[in-house]
Write a protein that holds these residues in place. Sequence first.
Motif, mmCIF file in Angstrom:
data_model
loop_
_atom_site.group_PDB
_atom_site.id
_atom_site.type_symbol
_atom_site.label_atom_id
_atom_site.label_comp_id
_atom_site.label_asym_id
_atom_site.label_seq_id
_atom_site.Cartn_x
_atom_site.Cartn_y
_atom_site.Cartn_z
ATOM 1 N N GLY A 57 50.751 49.305 47.139
ATOM 2 C CA GLY A 57 49.612 50.029 46.607
ATOM 3 C C GLY A 57 48.996 49.339 45.407
ATOM 4 O O GLY A 57 47.889 49.648 44.989
ATOM 5 N N LEU A 58 49.710 48.375 44.832
ATOM 6 C CA LEU A 58 49.176 47.662 43.693
ATOM 7 C C LEU A 58 48.065 46.714 44.105
ATOM 8 O O LEU A 58 47.353 46.191 43.264
ATOM 9 C CB LEU A 58 50.278 46.842 43.007
ATOM 10 C CG LEU A 58 51.313 47.609 42.196
ATOM 11 C CD1 LEU A 58 52.344 46.660 41.653
ATOM 12 C CD2 LEU A 58 50.650 48.354 41.066
ATOM 13 N N ALA A 59 47.956 46.470 45.406
ATOM 14 C CA ALA A 59 47.024 45.424 45.828
ATOM 15 C C ALA A 59 45.589 45.889 45.884
ATOM 16 O O ALA A 59 44.740 45.189 46.388
ATOM 17 C CB ALA A 59 47.443 44.893 47.196
ATOM 18 N N VAL A 60 45.278 47.067 45.344
ATOM 19 C CA VAL A 60 43.884 47.513 45.370
ATOM 20 C C VAL A 60 43.135 46.949 44.179
ATOM 21 O O VAL A 60 43.729 46.665 43.147
ATOM 22 C CB VAL A 60 43.793 49.056 45.329
ATOM 23 C CG1 VAL A 60 44.379 49.626 46.583
ATOM 24 C CG2 VAL A 60 44.500 49.602 44.119
ATOM 25 N N VAL B 171 44.440 45.461 40.649
ATOM 26 C CA VAL B 171 44.504 44.005 40.523
ATOM 27 C C VAL B 171 43.586 43.520 39.415
ATOM 28 O O VAL B 171 43.952 42.671 38.598
ATOM 29 C CB VAL B 171 44.122 43.333 41.864
ATOM 30 C CG1 VAL B 171 43.955 41.837 41.685
ATOM 31 C CG2 VAL B 171 45.190 43.605 42.895
ATOM 32 N N ARG B 172 42.381 44.121 39.346
ATOM 33 C CA ARG B 172 41.439 43.682 38.319
ATOM 34 C C ARG B 172 42.008 43.861 36.914
ATOM 35 O O ARG B 172 41.941 42.952 36.104
ATOM 36 C CB ARG B 172 40.105 44.417 38.463
ATOM 37 C CG ARG B 172 38.967 43.472 38.739
ATOM 38 C CD ARG B 172 37.627 44.170 38.847
ATOM 39 N NE ARG B 172 37.713 45.456 39.504
ATOM 40 C CZ ARG B 172 36.905 46.473 39.236
ATOM 41 N NH1 ARG B 172 35.974 46.329 38.350
ATOM 42 N NH2 ARG B 172 37.031 47.625 39.858
ATOM 43 N N PRO B 173 42.547 45.053 36.598
ATOM 44 C CA PRO B 173 43.154 45.183 35.268
ATOM 45 C C PRO B 173 44.258 44.188 35.007
ATOM 46 O O PRO B 173 44.366 43.652 33.906
ATOM 47 C CB PRO B 173 43.684 46.612 35.268
ATOM 48 C CG PRO B 173 42.825 47.342 36.211
ATOM 49 C CD PRO B 173 42.487 46.350 37.283
ATOM 50 N N PHE B 174 45.105 43.935 36.021
ATOM 51 C CA PHE B 174 46.175 42.963 35.796
ATOM 52 C C PHE B 174 45.588 41.592 35.477
ATOM 53 O O PHE B 174 46.038 40.899 34.565
ATOM 54 C CB PHE B 174 47.101 42.875 37.021
ATOM 55 C CG PHE B 174 48.292 43.795 36.925
ATOM 56 C CD1 PHE B 174 48.263 45.060 37.481
ATOM 57 C CD2 PHE B 174 49.434 43.399 36.248
ATOM 58 C CE1 PHE B 174 49.353 45.919 37.373
ATOM 59 C CE2 PHE B 174 50.531 44.250 36.132
ATOM 60 C CZ PHE B 174 50.481 45.511 36.697
ATOM 61 N N MET B 175 44.576 41.196 36.246
ATOM 62 C CA MET B 175 43.950 39.897 35.991
ATOM 63 C C MET B 175 43.343 39.855 34.596
ATOM 64 O O MET B 175 43.485 38.891 33.856
ATOM 65 C CB MET B 175 42.864 39.625 37.050
ATOM 66 C CG MET B 175 43.422 39.299 38.418
ATOM 67 S SD MET B 175 44.282 37.720 38.424
ATOM 68 C CE MET B 175 45.966 38.226 38.681
#
Lengths: 307, 263, 368
Positions: free
Chosen positions: A73-76, A80-84
Amino acid sequence: MTDATLAAPAPEPVDTQAPRPRPARAAALPLKWLGVAPFMLFALLFLILPTIHIVLGAFQTPEGEFTLRNLQGLAVPQVVRPFMLSIKISVLTAGLGCLFGLILAAAVTKGGLPGWIRDAMLTFSGVASNFAGVPLAFAFIATLGRLGLVTVILKEVFGINLAATGFNLISFLGLTLTYLYFQIPLMILIITPALDGLKREWREAAEILGASGSQYWRMVALPVLWPSLLGTFALLFANSFGAVATAMALTGSSLSIVPIILFAQIRGDVLQDPHLGYAIAFGMIVITGIANLVYIVLRTRAEKWIK
Amino acid sequence: MMGSPRFWSWAALVAGLLYFFLPLIGMFEFSLRARRGEYSFQAYANVLADPQFRETFLYSVAVALFTIVLGVLIVAPTAFWVRLKLPKLRPVIEFITLLPLVIPPIVIVFGYIRLYNTSSWLPLTGTAMGTNILLVFGYSVLALPYMYRAVDTGLRTIDVATLTEAAQSMGASWFTIITRLILPNILSAILSGAFLTFAIVIGEYVFAALLNRPGFGPYMVWMGGNKAYEPAALAVIAFGITWACMGVIQLATRLSKHNRVQR
Amino acid sequence: MKSTVKASGAIALAALLASTAMVSAQSLAELEAAAKAEGMLTTIALPHDWCGYGAVIEGFKTKYPEITVNELNPDAGSADELEAVRANKDNTGPQAPDVLDVGLAFGPQAQAEGLLMPYKVSTWDEIPESVKDPEGHWYGDYYGVMAFGVNTDLIDTVPTKWEDLLNSEYAASFALTGDPRASNQAILGVMSAGMSRGGEPGEESGKLGLELMAEMNAAGNFVPVAGKTGTIAQGQTPIVAAWDYNLLAWRDSLAGNPPMEIVIPEGPSLAGVYVQAISAYAPHPNAAKLWMEYLYSDEGQLGWLAGYCHPARFVAMTEAGKIPQEMLDALPPAEGYARAVFPTVEQQEANKKVVSEQWDAVVGANVQ
């Protein structure tokens, strides 16, 4: 005060206790361990168990079965944008923090400046590395915001309209600038002992052999400092990655970095999936854990040179 | 020494000074703008007169004091005991004390909320007092690395084993040894840890906000959105407090320097 | 700390009261006794300068000193309030809210999820039909119209309509009051923008509003930060779209430093109603009901009026001559209200659906 980390570790002194022969006391064994029981209970209840609960929760369905669905579910894009973005900001502030911190620390320790400046700088760095969070955000708003001191001075004295250049404090760049305020002092605190470890004899030997200043730095100093620099980079990275109070005070909850979306998720399930919070938290632990591991490994290597 | 590096050193220093002092000056100047057209301390007066300021500040001070006491009570005897009896355990204990630096605080408090809510075996968040207790323990965890390192450094400088054996041969109990022999000798180390803890707790935001406690950190954030000049005044006050804490730590360290075994 | 004897007696009384039919108002004296026995009321998302809630809460505390008012997260949006109820279903501690004050569109949503406990206050009949649930799950409390608040120290030309905000002179100047995915005020701000482009309230206004916001964001005029008094004064968000009562209260608190001007934008003027509700999982249901009785009494309604809001019983109270003239004079001028459009519940729900789901995709405003 979520952004503070340890200051420079003091070099290990010779242990003042010599090993003594102890009479064998089998009955005392359980009692010995009782002494650390309070600490262990405290650490277990309030540090280890909550963390394990989160880690396990990242791999559990609401019914309690093992699943990798939460991690998937993290792949949304909303995650992903916040992680990047978090990684980008952390890399940038760590890198710039290392660079500017090194320059300042070198200037103060090796640059031929009066000795009292070094002490003053270290004391100030001690304070500044703890001046993070909410008050720091206010200070930067008061300085670089639309009505800030520097903005006004630039407009009235130099005729430069800061807003027209497109600069906005509430941006990636603005946050980086703000984070550097505690990253640079942290770097100074940690790298100064390493710089002290650069023995003067090496510099003199290099000069005798005809090396210029920049050659000395390139071929002698930097290779020696490399583990410290990289290690501190990792530490600054982890420090920036976990920071939330400064960003919240600066941008409200609009800046999509990982701690802020986790905060919003904990407060109210904005991502419509309760177990996603566990997965995000787990992701944070993994990233900061790796960064700290790198720091510790490199620090051990670097300490060889300081002895 | 060549002259040109010195120029660059001064240049770097001046650039650094500008970067570090401009925000402080800006913050102070902004806080003086409360009255239109003139400089005044009106913002500070408003802040100090605000009952919410007093309530949240006193709350955070009280929590900080409890955290310091708890921290000393847990860390000092443990560090002493490990040094004395369980030296092999030291790396494990040190690793544990470094964990709060690795695990982001927001994750720790997330764990508390999920683990200690009213449907768990230890329903701490069920009552205000329970949540306060949880907050104190949480802050103790945050301060653990600093407190442990401070106490451990202090213990390094006194010969724990000899002192203990001497005291035991005179018939002292463990309690007496710890309270009347060890603690006084590492007082400056404890003070360092205490003031660092204080600085951490006073401005802390994440724990207080997510556990819904009326701390000083959430109050400052709330002020930031709702008032114009008072937030800058609060920032000045907070910075002053941090300076004061660090200043006391420096003093404590300097005062104990003559006690420390020269290496 | 109450003794266990007193507490168990109170619990018995509360259980008795709880077991009777919820819908009609009980006698006030019994309610007061039961509420005092509970001893606490937990509210959420009630900023003190919103409709004069500060004074209203103080009034309640003065009238019932035995009841502690525990105020949660004043900056929460309507969606956050519902989330707080969901998250604390099993929690009877002080983190669980008793009473809610949410946007009109959030009332039916919460009712459908079973988050609300029905209750009809004693002045029920004076609340207009169009803003209350016939069974008493939620009921309108006050309304105002959407307006712009402008920091005139930073902005030279005050914008008079939504289209003005696309001009280049307003670079990095405009903000909503919150996240349009969660805050009712922000969602209706987008609706007002849509209505200014001719959109019918509902799905169309949502779509057109998002388009306007996307254009504003592309022009660099939109600041994705929650606008409030502090950000207006400190300069991050010199122009904010919010309810007129909020803007007036903020202007008062700034007291001219910096000066703030409030403009109701041209075109149809959007009136927004908020609704009160009691949480179905309220730890203190009787205190919650007493709070509702207080809010809908003359005292409570006038308290909101003092905060520049039009309370639900406004029409009935004006006819009965219960409103002092000075209060009426202090209200925003009537012509803004003359062209006011009151979207129905269905229209607001349709708008909310479009805005909250498509905000990210259409506008994509994130701090860069």
